[in-house]
Structures are given as structure tokens and as C-alpha cells.
Design a protein around this motif. Structure first.
Motif: not given
Length: 530
Positions: A344, A379, A384, A387
Motif C-alpha cells: 500500500g 493487506y 491494498i 491503494h
């Protein structure tokens, strides 16, 4: 600041990497030789006996003496039923000081006829010419469509004529030098170019040749009166110039370019400073096993002016290296994967960096060695997806020119975030060490195995381990083969596989080309999910 290299060219590790890369480069040279051979000795000899120049000889005489020629997609059609190179040569060269897109039919390959890969390769050349405002010079000698594959050529092939008219409408000159046949649909190439030169007693341009005219109308006619250079120069007006022979046609082509008053719209480069470190050392940086990480700064130090690199956010998101440099005097922003996986922090860092490059109208260079965005519960919970989407959004909506080099791995959505082919970089080249796919062969085979195992358990069946092993081996072999650079280049997913040691030269040529057009950043981006 100047990067301090930690590479030891005398170390066993470096020597092993270099030996592996040189072996791959030797394989690349062998594949390129297939394209250079054209249709083979028999057809090359027959062409010469007719008193004609080969396609590459025509290009050499057209270009300014000792100037470079950046050939594009030389491995097109690799792995298919067609000749490597797809019966056409495309590339960027300098004519009368002007960078031009050259498209040359190779008449030694099935008479220069167009197959499905020829069409795709020609489309790519047109796209590059339009985006970078390059005059297009067609060196024409083609028998038209490869008729057995007409179903794959006829419908999409019309775009070739559309592209010529759009180039002209955009104020980008188009030129046709006709050395031989340009018949049927191919007759529209000179018909839609701004400037046309035909070689006397050689050029044959007609919608229907004598046999077709006889069948359609009953009319008897010869090649010359139906579509010869003299008829088109004196009667139809299709030819603007009639050349005495092939060298004269190339002289006239150069004369046309000289009178174009063509100029670049982008800023000029600063003075060029060579790297402090030898680009020859690029052959020993990437490990043969792409699971082993390498420092992309060692690559950057061997392609940038003075090996200078001003790193941006060096302590944050450290598996992605970002920063500013110059290559052959041109400013550039660089994004390079360091440890493979994108997290990220890296995605957010990339998005900010891309925005900064767009604010300052600075082209971007993407250097790939990524296995993609990180997966797993931690994550996913940390965002994630959003991101990664942030980074991809920035790449997709960035308006400065992008150049992509795939050095190592380029898997999954990491390929997208690092400006893979789907994101229309101005140029994309790969190294012989590169691999690209939805995921690694072992991972993909493992996923299929897990899914099949779960399906068997849900049905109450005993899972066949022997069959599973065979399936995994088959899938791994297939994905490995389809991940390799020759396979991908054959399908035009890049603009060519290059020797790593030529990277600085190729980047310099590409940066010069993109500055033919204005270099401007985006006025805005899509909604960034925070």
C-alpha cells in the motif's frame, strides 16, 4: 545526487548473472536473424535478379548517413505460422534531420503480402506516429492481403487507410514511395498519402489487375496502361513524382521530407553527460532466477546522465524506487520496482510521484520487476485494493509520455500499475530476462490444483494425486512458455526485445521522439479512493 554503485563486476555472482544474460542475448540475436533473412536465400536472390533493392537497403539509403534506426516489433509473428517479422519492417529513423516512422514491405516474404500480424504491426506504427507527430514514409511493394487469411485481415485492415487520413488531418505528413505492386486494397496506400512517388516501369498501382478487369468487364489491358507509374504521373494524377529508378525514388523521398518544414513541439534537451558507470555492466545485474531481488538503482546508474538520481521518498515504500534524473539531456521521472511486491505504501508513493511529474510536464520511465500487489488478510484489511487502484488511476490518467522497460518479472495487476501495454505507454521494450503473466507458473498451477482438490472433496471423491502432478507440470510448462519475452513480443505486447546494454541508447531515441509532440501533464485525475 550521484549514485554510488555497490556492483562488483569481478564477483562470481555477477559473472554468473552476466553469463546467463549473454546466453539469452545470443538466443535473441538468432531470432532477430530470422527477421533479417526475409523470405530466405531463394527469394532474396530472385528479388536481386530483378534489379531491385531489398527492403532494408531501401531504408538504409533513405536515412541520413550514420544515423540510428530504432526498429520496432522485429519479432512480430514469432511462434506463428508466418515469417518472423510479419513481412513488414517498421521503425523510426532520421531523414533530412527529421525523425520519421518508416514502414517498408518486404517483398521477399510472400511478395510482401499482409498477414494478420502485418496488420497489427502496421497499426502499432501508426499509433506511434500519431502520438508523437512523426511523418510516415511508406516504402511500398506488396501483393496485398494474404488471401488464405483474409477473414482475419479484411475487416480490421480498413483501419490502415483510416489511420493515414487521420495522420494527414492532424498535420502529420504521409509519404508513399512505390517500388512495385500496390494493388487492390493496397492501392489506397498511395491514394491516401499526402505525397506519392512511383518508380518508372516498376510501380503497379490499380484496384484490379488485368485478369480481374478481364473477368469483371471483359476489357483487355496491360499493367502499364492500367496502373503504371507513367500513366499515374501523366494521366490519373495519382503520382506526384515519377522516379527513374529506386535510388531516385529514395532521393525524391528525402527531398519531400526536406521541404516539409517539420519541427518539434517539445522542449529541447540539455547537454548530455555519459553515465559514470559502464552500460556494458547492465548485462550482469538481473539474476537468472527472478525470485532473487536486485537493486534497480544499479540499472538507473548505468542509463542516466552522470549516473545522477535524485530519489523521492527514499525511506517510504522502499520496494518501489522513485526519483528524478536526465537521460541524454531530457528530464525524466523514474519508477522502478526494488523487491518485487507492491504494498500500500508503494502504491500511494507512486500516485503522488506521478502527480508531481504531471505538474512539471516530466515524462515517466517505468522499470518493471514486480510480482504484483501484496495479498493476504492483513493487506486486504489495510486497503491494498484501494491503494492499488489509486496507483492504477494515476497511471491511467497521467498525460505525460510514458516509457516502459520490463527488466524482470511483470505479473498480475503490478503490470498494470507499472504501465504495461494495456495502459498505452509511448514505448514498451523488454529485456531477454523478462517474464509477464497473470501470475507465476507455479502459483497459477497451484491455484488450479487447490480449486480442483476442493471440487473433488465437495463431490465426495478421492483426489487423484498422479493426475494433479501431471496437470501442474503441464500448466507450469504452458505458462512459462507464454510468459517469455519472445512469445509476448511475437504478439506485439511490446515494441521489441532489446539487449540491456542498449537501454540508454533506446531511451535516448524514445525521449527524442516523444518530444516531437508537446509534453504536457494531466489537468486532473479520477476520484482517488483514500
Amino acid at each position: 545526487m550521484t549514485f554510488k554503485s555497490a556492483l562488483d563486476p569481478q564477483s562470481p555472482d555477477y559473472q554468473s548473472r552476466r553469463a546467463a544474460m549473454l546466453a539469452k542475448i545470443a538466443e535473441l540475436d538468432a531470432e532477430h536473424a530470422k527477421a533479417l533473412a526475409g523470405g530466405g536465400e531463394k527469394y532474396v536472390t530472385r528479388h536481386r535478379k530483378r534489379g531491385k533493392l531489398l527492403a532494408r537497403e531501401r531504408i538504409e539509403l533513405l536515412l541520413d548517413p550514420d544515423s540510428p534506426f530504432l526498429e520496432l516489433s522485429p519479432l512480430a509473428a514469432w511462434g506463428s505460422d508466418f515469417q518472423v517479422g510479419a513481412s513488414v519492417i517498421t521503425g523510426i529513423g532520421v531523414v533530412e534531420g527529421v525523425e520519421c516512422m518508416i514502414v517498408a514491405n518486404d517483398p521477399t516474404v510472400r511478395g510482401g503480402s499482409s498477414n494478420p500480424w502485418t496488420v497489427k504491426k502496421s497499426f502499432r506504427a501508426s499509433d506511434i506516429a500519431l502520438e508523437n507527430r512523426l511523418p510516415v514514409i511508406n516504402l511500398v511493394e506488396s501483393g496485398g492481403a494474404d488471401l488464405p487469411t483474409q477473414k482475419e485481415i479484411f475487416i480490421p485492415g480498413g483501419r490502415m487507410f483510416r489511420d493515414l487520413t487521420r495522420l494527414s488531418a492532424a498535420g502529420i505528413p504521409t509519404i508513399a514511395l512505390v517500388f512495385g505492386n500496390s494493388t487492390a486494397g493496397g492501392a489506397y496506400i498511395p491514394g491516401m498519402c499526402d505525397h506519392v512517388v512511383m518508380v518508372k516501369e516498376r510501380a503497379k498501382v490499380f484496384l484490379g489487375g488485368p485478369p480481374l478487369v478481364k473477368m469483371a468487364t471483359g476489357e483487355e489491358s496491360g499493367d502499364e496502361e492500367l496502373g503504371g507509374a507513367e500513366m499515374h504521373a501523366r494521366t490519373s494524377g495519382l503520382a506526384d513524382y515519377m522516379a527513374a529508378d529506386e535510388p531516385d525514388a529514395l532521393r525524391l523521398g528525402r527531398q519531400i521530407v526536406r521541404n516539409l518544414n517539420h519541427r518539434k513541439h517539445g522542449p529541447k534537451p540539455a547537454a548530455t553527460v555519459p553515465p559514470r558507470y559502464d552500460p556494458e555492466e547492465l548485462a550482469g545485474i538481473v539474476p537468472e532466477d527472478l525470485k532473487v531481488p536486485f537493486d534497480p538503482r544499479e540499472v538507473i546508474a548505468r542509463v542516466t546522465d552522470g549516473s545522477a538520481f535524485d530519489e523521492f521518498k527514499p525511506l517510504y515504500g522502499t520496494s518501489l524506487v522513485t526519483g528524478w534524473a536526465r537521460v541524454h539531456g531530457y528530464p525524466i521521472g523514474i519508477l522502478a520496482n526494488a523487491q518485487g511486491v507492491l504494498f500500500g505504501d508503494e502504491a500511494q508513493k507512486a500516485a503522488q510521484f506521478i502527480q508531481l511529474a504531471n505538474q512539471t510536464d516530466t515524462p515517466l520511465l517505468f522499470l518493471h520487476n514486480t510480482t504484483g500487489y501484496m495479498v493476504g488478510k492483513e493487506y486486504e484489511q489495510s486497503g491494498i485494493i484501494k491503494h492499488g487502484a489509486l496507483m492504477i488511476n494515476a497511471v491511467a490518467n497521467s498525460k505525460v509520455p510514458h516509457i516502459t522497460i520490463v527488466m524482470g518479472a511483470s505479473y498480475g495487476a503490478g503490470n498494470y500499475g507499472m504501465c504495461g501495454r494495456a495502459y498505452d505507454p509511448r514505448f514498451l521494450f523488454t529485456w531477454p530476462s523478462a517474464k509477464s503473466a497473470v501470475m507465476g507458473p507455479q502459483q497459477l498451477a497451484g491455484v488450479l490444483s487447490i480449486v480442483a482438490r476442493q471440487a473433488a472433496e465437495a463431490r465426495g471423491q478421492v483426489y487423484d494425486e498422479d493426475q494433479d502432478r501431471a496437470m501442474r507440470e503441464l500448466v507450469e510448462t504452458q505458462i512459462e512458455a507464454e510468459s517469455l519475452p519472445f512469445f509476448l513480443s511475437g504478439r506485439l505486447y511490446d515494441d521489441g526485445v532489446i539487449d540491456p546494454r542498449d537501454t540508454r541508447t533506446v531511451l535516448g531515441l524514445c525521449l527524442s521522439v516523444v518530444h516531437n509532440a508537446p509534453v504536457r501533464g494531466a489537468d486532473g485525475f479520477g476520484v482517488f479512493r483514500m
